[in-house]
Design a protein around this motif. Structure first.
Motif, PDB file in Angstrom:
ATOM      1  N   GLY A  91     -91.703  15.420 -57.466  1.00  0.00           N
ATOM      2  CA  GLY A  91     -91.740  14.219 -57.076  1.00  0.00           C
ATOM      3  C   GLY A  91     -92.764  13.597 -57.577  1.00  0.00           C
ATOM      4  N   TRP A  92     -93.502  13.491 -59.250  1.00  0.00           N
ATOM      5  CA  TRP A  92     -93.799  12.592 -60.113  1.00  0.00           C
ATOM      6  C   TRP A  92     -93.356  11.377 -60.576  1.00  0.00           C
ATOM      7  N   LEU A  93     -91.958  11.668 -60.080  1.00  0.00           N
ATOM      8  CA  LEU A  93     -90.963  10.697 -60.489  1.00  0.00           C
ATOM      9  C   LEU A  93     -91.121   8.893 -59.813  1.00  0.00           C
ATOM     10  N   HIS A 132     -86.000   5.814 -57.692  1.00  0.00           N
ATOM     11  CA  HIS A 132     -85.019   5.683 -56.539  1.00  0.00           C
ATOM     12  C   HIS A 132     -84.972   6.958 -55.706  1.00  0.00           C
ATOM     13  N   PRO A 133     -84.323   7.819 -56.775  1.00  0.00           N
ATOM     14  CA  PRO A 133     -83.786   9.255 -55.934  1.00  0.00           C
ATOM     15  C   PRO A 133     -85.068   9.967 -55.424  1.00  0.00           C
ATOM     16  N   ALA A 134     -86.526   9.485 -56.337  1.00  0.00           N
ATOM     17  CA  ALA A 134     -87.604  10.856 -55.515  1.00  0.00           C
ATOM     18  C   ALA A 134     -87.701   9.849 -54.132  1.00  0.00           C
ATOM     19  N   ARG A 196    -101.824   9.848 -56.039  1.00  0.00           N
ATOM     20  CA  ARG A 196    -102.819  10.508 -55.510  1.00  0.00           C
ATOM     21  C   ARG A 196    -102.200  10.890 -54.230  1.00  0.00           C
ATOM     22  N   HIS A 197    -101.043  10.093 -53.127  1.00  0.00           N
ATOM     23  CA  HIS A 197    -100.504  10.549 -52.458  1.00  0.00           C
ATOM     24  C   HIS A 197     -99.897  11.832 -52.217  1.00  0.00           C
ATOM     25  N   ARG A 198     -99.344  11.668 -53.793  1.00  0.00           N
ATOM     26  CA  ARG A 198     -98.798  13.117 -53.728  1.00  0.00           C
ATOM     27  C   ARG A 198     -99.779  14.700 -53.340  1.00  0.00           C
TER      28      ARG A 198
END
Length: 423
Positions: A91-93, A132-134, A196-198
């Protein structure tokens, strides 16, 4: 009991509050803004290329090479990154991709050599591809089954592409290509917000896998629809200003207004398409977009004068983008276990392929002018409409396949047990 059942609100009514405009924006604003910032850098490259030609005296081949670098960086890796998003916890991508897109583009105007500029622009494109994909997968989880909510995410990309020339042109005219560095801070800021949201959501959170069987044939048809749609969109985007200047004999200011009208119509069409899909269905919305785009394109080419065609510029952008968000969501519905792969293809590869085919329209424009190139694009919407007729609703084939099994099971239950004689 009948009175109790009749007084109970239907499921759709219970979900209505979350489908209001305010509720949709509240849960999708982060992804819409992030998509706008990410695709800002995708739009900044074509807006900046003419100033590389003017300031550094690049030839047309070298200039087109910069566009190719951005396209290769953003298109080719996306399907592979989509597979990684589906299989790994990456998800960091999302944040890293936006940061790379902004830093790569921002530094491209500061380095002296062409090779270094080319590599930095390709890295910027790679950052766009990483996002885009993540982001498409995360946005779909936030949107749920609402096409209107998904349209906020998709429209964010259209807004970013629209803002690129608006923000870049005044700075480039005033200070030259070195002003690309001014566009680094937005990328760094939104990357910080996303990371930060992640962390708040919990990096260890595992996304739920949606049930269902992947439907690859409908997904291939849908990808073809997106490629065809993007050919028309990039074609109009490339030649609309030249059409106003050379064929309609308008000023450069009015030509810029035509491009603005077209891109603004695209933003409106993306949002409107999500609303229509929630009411009429996603497949029907794709078909409506293909059916309406032809008369709008024809009106753009055939209407005399230089002011009235501005209306058709808006309507052409609106109808071409009407299916955009729907295609992204529909692709993820066809591949319910691979939402990252679906987003990588529909948001990245298919759109970029349309841009790669734009030079073929350039050959037509060399021979017949910008009007000829736009006239050729009139054959595209019927192709999109024809392909759209082969799109099933998600899960339809599974239901049809399950029906014979259910009928066979019912027949087995009705059949007498072995050895039992009928009287």
């Amino acid at each position: 009991m009948a009175q109790l059942n009749s007084s109970a609100p239907p499921p759709a009514a219970a979900a209505a509050p979350s489908d209001t405009a305010a509720g949709t924006w509240s849960r999708m604003r982060l992804w819409g803004i992030a998509h706008a910032v990410d695709d800002l850098y995708q739009g900044l490259v074509p807006a900046t290329v003419p100033y590389f030609v003017l300031d550094r005296h690049y030839g047309y081949v070298a200039a087109s090479g910069l566009t190719l670098a951005a396209t290769l960086g953003s298109s080719v890796p996306q399907p592979f990154l989509g597979v990684a998003v589906d299989r790994l916890r990456v998800g960091w991508l999302v944040g890293a991709g936006v940061a790379l897109a902004g830093i790569g583009f921002g530094l491209s105007g500061l380095v002296p050599s062409y090779a270094a500029t080319w590599c930095l622009i390709m890295l910027s494109g790679l950052g766009v591809a990483m996002f885009h994909p993540a982001a498409g997968k995360a946005a779909r989880e936030a949107a749920g089954d609402s096409a209107a909510a998904m349209s906020v995410f998709a429209a964010g990309g259209s807004v970013g592409f629209f803002l690129a020339p608006v923000l870049a042109t005044p700075a480039l005219i005033a200070w030259g290509v070195g002003t690309t560095a001014l566009f680094i801070p937005p990328a760094v800021l939104i990357a910080f917000v996303l990371l930060r949201h992640r962390r708040r959501q919990g990096a260890a959170t595992v996304s739920a896998v949606r049930a269902g069987r992947d439907q690859w044939r409908p997904f291939a048809v849908l990808t073809s629809v997106e490629v065809v749609r993007s050919v028309a969109f990039f074609g109009v985007n490339t030649f609309i200003e030249l059409y106003w200047i050379r064929d309609l004999h308008a000023s450069r200011g009015l030509a810029g207004a035509a491009l603005t009208c077209f891109l603004a119509g695209g933003v409106s069409g993306t949002l409107l398409g999500g609303r229509i899909a929630d009411r009429l269905g996603m497949v029907r919305t794709v078909q409506i977009g293909g059916g309406l785009a032809l008369p709008m394109l024809a009106g753009l080419v055939l209407t005399p004068g230089s002011v009235v065609p501005l209306l058709f510029a808006v309507l052409t952008g609106l109808t071409l983008n009407l299916p955009f968000a729907v295609l992204v969501k529909l692709g993820q519905d066809y591949l319910p276990t691979r939402p990252g792969t679906a987003a990588g293809v529909t948001l990245g590869l298919a759109v970029s392929v349309g841009g790669l085919l734009a030079p073929l329209l350039g050959l037509v424009a060399d021979a017949h002018g910008p009007r000829g190139a736009l006239a050729v694009l009139c054959v595209v919407p019927p192709i999109a409409l024809g392909l759209g007729l082969f799109l099933p609703e998600p899960g339809q084939r599974e239901v049809e396949a399950a029906r014979p099994e259910a009928e066979a099971a019912a027949g087995d239950e009705a059949a007498p047990e072995p050895g039992t004689a009928r009287r």
